[in-house]
Design an enzyme around this catalytic site. Structure first.
Site, short mmCIF file in Angstrom:
data_model
loop_
_atom_site.label_atom_id
_atom_site.label_comp_id
_atom_site.label_asym_id
_atom_site.label_seq_id
_atom_site.Cartn_x
_atom_site.Cartn_y
_atom_site.Cartn_z
N ASN A 61 -41.76 23.60 -30.50
CA ASN A 61 -40.96 24.72 -31.01
C ASN A 61 -40.97 25.89 -30.04
O ASN A 61 -39.93 26.50 -29.77
CB ASN A 61 -41.52 25.19 -32.36
CG ASN A 61 -41.23 24.24 -33.50
OD1 ASN A 61 -40.42 23.32 -33.37
ND2 ASN A 61 -41.89 24.44 -34.62
N ARG A 388 -25.98 14.87 -34.19
CA ARG A 388 -27.13 14.25 -33.52
C ARG A 388 -27.32 12.87 -34.14
O ARG A 388 -27.16 12.70 -35.34
CB ARG A 388 -28.41 15.06 -33.71
CG ARG A 388 -28.37 16.48 -33.20
CD ARG A 388 -29.75 17.13 -33.31
NE ARG A 388 -29.69 18.58 -33.26
CZ ARG A 388 -29.65 19.29 -32.14
NH1 ARG A 388 -29.66 18.65 -30.99
NH2 ARG A 388 -29.60 20.60 -32.18
N ARG A 418 -27.21 21.26 -28.83
CA ARG A 418 -28.21 21.70 -27.85
C ARG A 418 -29.32 20.69 -27.65
O ARG A 418 -29.94 20.22 -28.60
CB ARG A 418 -28.79 23.05 -28.27
CG ARG A 418 -29.79 23.63 -27.29
CD ARG A 418 -30.28 24.98 -27.76
NE ARG A 418 -29.25 26.00 -27.59
CZ ARG A 418 -29.11 27.05 -28.38
NH1 ARG A 418 -29.90 27.18 -29.43
NH2 ARG A 418 -28.17 27.93 -28.16
N HIS A 448 -20.49 21.20 -36.80
CA HIS A 448 -21.84 21.00 -37.33
C HIS A 448 -21.83 20.38 -38.72
O HIS A 448 -22.86 19.99 -39.24
CB HIS A 448 -22.57 22.34 -37.35
CG HIS A 448 -24.04 22.24 -37.62
ND1 HIS A 448 -24.61 22.73 -38.79
CD2 HIS A 448 -25.05 21.72 -36.89
CE1 HIS A 448 -25.92 22.51 -38.75
NE2 HIS A 448 -26.22 21.91 -37.62
N TYR A 481 -37.07 14.46 -42.17
CA TYR A 481 -36.41 15.69 -42.59
C TYR A 481 -36.04 15.61 -44.06
O TYR A 481 -35.52 14.58 -44.52
CB TYR A 481 -35.13 15.93 -41.79
CG TYR A 481 -35.31 16.37 -40.36
CD1 TYR A 481 -36.52 16.18 -39.68
CD2 TYR A 481 -34.26 16.96 -39.66
CE1 TYR A 481 -36.66 16.58 -38.37
CE2 TYR A 481 -34.40 17.36 -38.35
CZ TYR A 481 -35.61 17.17 -37.70
OH TYR A 481 -35.75 17.56 -36.40
N ARG A 577 -37.04 28.11 -44.60
CA ARG A 577 -38.03 27.46 -43.76
C ARG A 577 -38.37 28.30 -42.54
O ARG A 577 -39.53 28.46 -42.19
CB ARG A 577 -37.52 26.09 -43.28
CG ARG A 577 -38.43 25.44 -42.23
CD ARG A 577 -37.99 24.04 -41.90
NE ARG A 577 -36.65 23.96 -41.36
CZ ARG A 577 -36.35 24.01 -40.07
NH1 ARG A 577 -37.30 24.16 -39.18
NH2 ARG A 577 -35.10 23.91 -39.66
N HIS A 605 -35.08 20.88 -44.58
CA HIS A 605 -33.86 21.04 -43.78
C HIS A 605 -32.61 21.24 -44.62
O HIS A 605 -31.56 21.60 -44.08
CB HIS A 605 -33.71 19.79 -42.89
CG HIS A 605 -32.66 19.90 -41.84
ND1 HIS A 605 -31.46 19.21 -41.91
CD2 HIS A 605 -32.60 20.63 -40.69
CE1 HIS A 605 -30.72 19.50 -40.84
NE2 HIS A 605 -31.38 20.35 -40.10
#
Length: 703
Positions: A61, A388, A418, A448, A481, A577, A605
């Protein structure tokens, strides 16, 4: 009368003016989130390898935070863009505070590993040893391995008038070496890169591991024959690795992005990590050559770079990990078993299916949905967004199978996701070669939203089957997740999805939807409108309450609307979160707002937005966090739930998260996160995720 009250209420009235300083700084709030991750690593109640996992997550992170956010701060400072953040802080103030706080956190991380996790692992037979601690037999074994598998890929790079200081790639682990020519007495500097494709920890004996850099250091005389090796020190550089593509000027977005990815590895340094024992001369050389400031130097205990702990986390020591959990087939899908797998399309014809991953299996729901559609001869078309996904994704294979069987397949691949850009470019080309229509979304916006749409001939009538979720179509992360999703054959959702896909792939200007809110057009305004509606209900004496669950909340317009609603007395719970710019519990500004964070085994998530709406509850789920990038620069989608049972399920999830018996972190008005571990009676509070796991283990079929 109710509609008049709602539509006539204006939250921007002067009576609800808000004070300055009402937002917590975004970057410092992110560091507070990563501190919560570190606190999990420091929690002695967790199994040792779980603690090691959280140490590795903390490191990962922080790497990304420096590569993107800190790099952005440094860029603004260098260019003289001295614009105050919403928190009121200047970029230099934020940058200095971030460096100081992250230094303290990295020292905590190092002490946790050195003083607690490392000795604990040794007690269970897992030892991370230095070269000097090995037996002569073990050293001989590693010498053979070094000469066969390590030495051939090493490239020592000297620094002298004929050899300029070498480029140090971002996040690479290196050895700074000082050698002396025995004939002239001249001391020279060299750099040896630790090969990133080799195992970071080498296994020796039954249960001992040695860092690769230690093995290389022990054999430096073989890299510099005839020279005297005087000293060596590990170091690591973090660089600005954000990618910016001028899309409006790029004739081909794919090629433009590939060019930017080539530049990424040459970004300016933003952090230098070194061993605390490093020689001052060597450190001064690194600082001068890399162009970093003293503030950006982090002197750390051995070993530098704890990302390597992932190798230990993967060891076969189940006694040092959380109990295994196998996701179950959703109850609503288990009712329509066909042979060994659910008939997902039949379940969708019966009604909407609410999914809660990883408690509900991704493979027997979303993955099965696409596999079934690809194999169904009555399916005519499949449309899919991909932000992703994994390298061996069955989702990709299903799309390829569908295209090769003659179905019309559209894949909207977000190649600007990213740090997944290269993988997504590869998948885009593979899909194109298989005959899939691949598009890259809208200029200036990242796509997204998480959407799938299947068009099927249901006996002369074309019906759309849709999935809308909060998480990526990524089978591996779906097991780690926490996310929500809906499978539905509802006609309104089908029309909404079709219109949105047409907007993404063509020239449609359609921005009005029935059951969707879509950014950048309507999510912020839609949520603010509903916040205002809750105020109107509260004023009229009807039930009113707002509860949000998201990864981050920093959007000032939305937060101000929540503040004004709180001033009016509307109860507001925010379950976040990561980043949170809200200051809860401030008298006269946010007296009814509570903010809570739940971290644990799974990464929380999902995004869900609940409004009590005068007794007719309304819940929205989807891909959007409350951040500027999500609401202004991305295509996001929120779906309203139509099934009262599903609305009640999400409401129950909020009830559980904000219950008094749940272990969590609560945010105070000063920006401090206070962890709740024990109740007033001194007994440990419950782990929410563990409760949900147990509830699933009591029912359903494992998949």
């Amino acid at each position: 009368m109710t509609d008049q009250l709602i539509s006539g209420y204006d939250l921007s009235s002067p009576a609800t003016d808000l004070p300055s300083g009402r937002f917590i700084d975004r970057e410092l709030s992110w560091l507070a989130f990563n501190q919560r991750v570190l606190e999990l690593a420091e929690d002695t109640r967790l199994p040792l390898l779980e603690r090691a996992k959280f140490l590795a997550i903390f490191a990962s992170n922080l790497d990304e935070f420096y590569m993107v956010r800190v790099a952005g701060l440094k860029r603004r400072i260098a260019t003289g863009i001295a614009v105050r953040a919403a928190s009121g802080l200047m970029p230099r103030e934020v940058h200095d505070a971030v460096l100081a706080h992250s230094h303290d956190l990295m020292m905590r991380q190092a002490r946790c590993f050195r003083d607690e996790v490392l000795p604990g692992l040794a007690e269970h037979g897992i030892e991370l040893a230095r070269w000097s601690q090995l037996t002569s037999e073990e050293q001989s074994e590693l010498t053979i391995l070094f000469r066969r598998q390590v030495f051939p890929v090493l490239t020592p790079l000297a620094v002298d008038p004929a050899h300029p200081f070498p480029y140090i790639s971002g996040l690479s682990l290196n050895l700074a070496v000082v050698v002396r020519n025995p004939e002239t007495g001249t001391e020279l500097f060299a750099r040896v890169k630790v090969p990133p494709l080799l195992a970071r920890f080498l296994h020796v004996g039954r249960s001992r591991f040695v860092p690769l850099e230690d093995v290389i250091a022990a054999h430096l005389d073989e890299l510099f024959p005839g020279m005297e090796v005087l000293q060596h020190h590990s170091f690591r550089v973090t660089r600005n690795e954000d990618v910016e593509v001028e899309e409006d000027d790029a004739e081909n977005l794919l090629k433009a992005l590939e060019r930017e990815l080539m530049k990424r590895r040459f970004g300016p340094p933003v952090r230098l990590e070194v061993e605390e024992s490093i020689d001052p001369y060597v450190l001064d050389l690194l600082v001068r050559q890399l162009g970093v400031s003293e503030q950006e130097v982090f002197k750390l205990p051995w070993p530098v770079d704890l990302l390597g702990l992932w190798a230990l986390v993967g060891l076969d020591h189940e006694d040092l990990k959380d109990p295994p959990f196998v996701p179950k087939t959703s109850k609503e899908l288990a009712e329509v078993e066909s042979a060994s797998a659910p008939d997902v399309l039949e379940a969708m014809r019966r009604g909407e299916v609410l999914l809660h991953h990883p408690y509900d299996s991704f493979s027997t729901s979303v993955q099965r949905f696409l596999e079934q559609a690809a194999a169904d001869p009555k399916v005519l078309a499949i449309k899919q967004t991909l932000y992703r996904t994994s390298g061996d994704s069955p989702i990709i294979e299903s799309l390829i199978d569908a295209a090769q069987s003659g179905k019309q397949v559209l894949a909207l691949v977000e190649i600007k996701a990213r740090f997944d850009e290269e993988a997504n470019i590869s998948w885009a080309r593979k899909l194109e070669r298989a005959g899939v229509h691949v598009v890259y979304g809208l200029v200036g916006l990242k796509t997204h939203c998480k959407l799938s749409m299947v068009v099927r001939d249901d006996g002369g009538t074309l019906r759309r089957y849709c999935h809308i979720g909060t998480g990526n179509y990524h089978p591996k992360t779906a097991r780690m997740y926490e996310d929500l999703g809906v499978l539905t054959a509802d006609q309104e959702v089908g029309e909404d999805d079709a219109n949105l896909f047409n907007q993404l792939s063509g020239y449609s200007m359609h921005t009005s939807y029935r059951r969707l809110l879509v950014a950048p057009h309507s999510i912020r305004s839609g949520l603010v409108e509903r916040i205002e509606r809750e105020v109107a209900h509260h004023r009229a004496g009807r039930p009113a309450r707002i509860r949000f669950k998201c990864n981050s909340i920093v959007d000032e317009s939305t937060i101000d609307a929540l503040y004004r609603a709180s001033i009016e007395g509307v109860p507001i719970d925010i379950w976040v979160r990561g980043i949170c710019a809200v200051r809860p519990g401030v008298p006269g500004m946010s007296p009814t707002i509570r903010v809570r964070s739940v971290l644990g085994r799974f990464l929380e998530h999902s995004r869900a937005y609940e409004f009590i709406n005068g007794g007719a509850p309304e819940v929205w789920i989807g891909s959007a966090d409350l951040m500027h990038r999500n609401l202004d620069r991305r295509v996001e989608a929120l779906l309203s739930l139509s099934d009262p049972d599903h609305v009640a399920t999400i409401s129950g999830m909020f009830d559980l998260a904000f219950g008094p018996d749940i272990s969590a972190w609560d945010l105070d008005q000063h920006g401090n996160w206070n962890r709740r571990v024990y109740g007033d009676d001194g007994e440990p509070l419950a782990d929410m995720q563990a409760l949900l796991i147990r509830s699933r283990q009591l029912r359903g079929v494992a998949r």
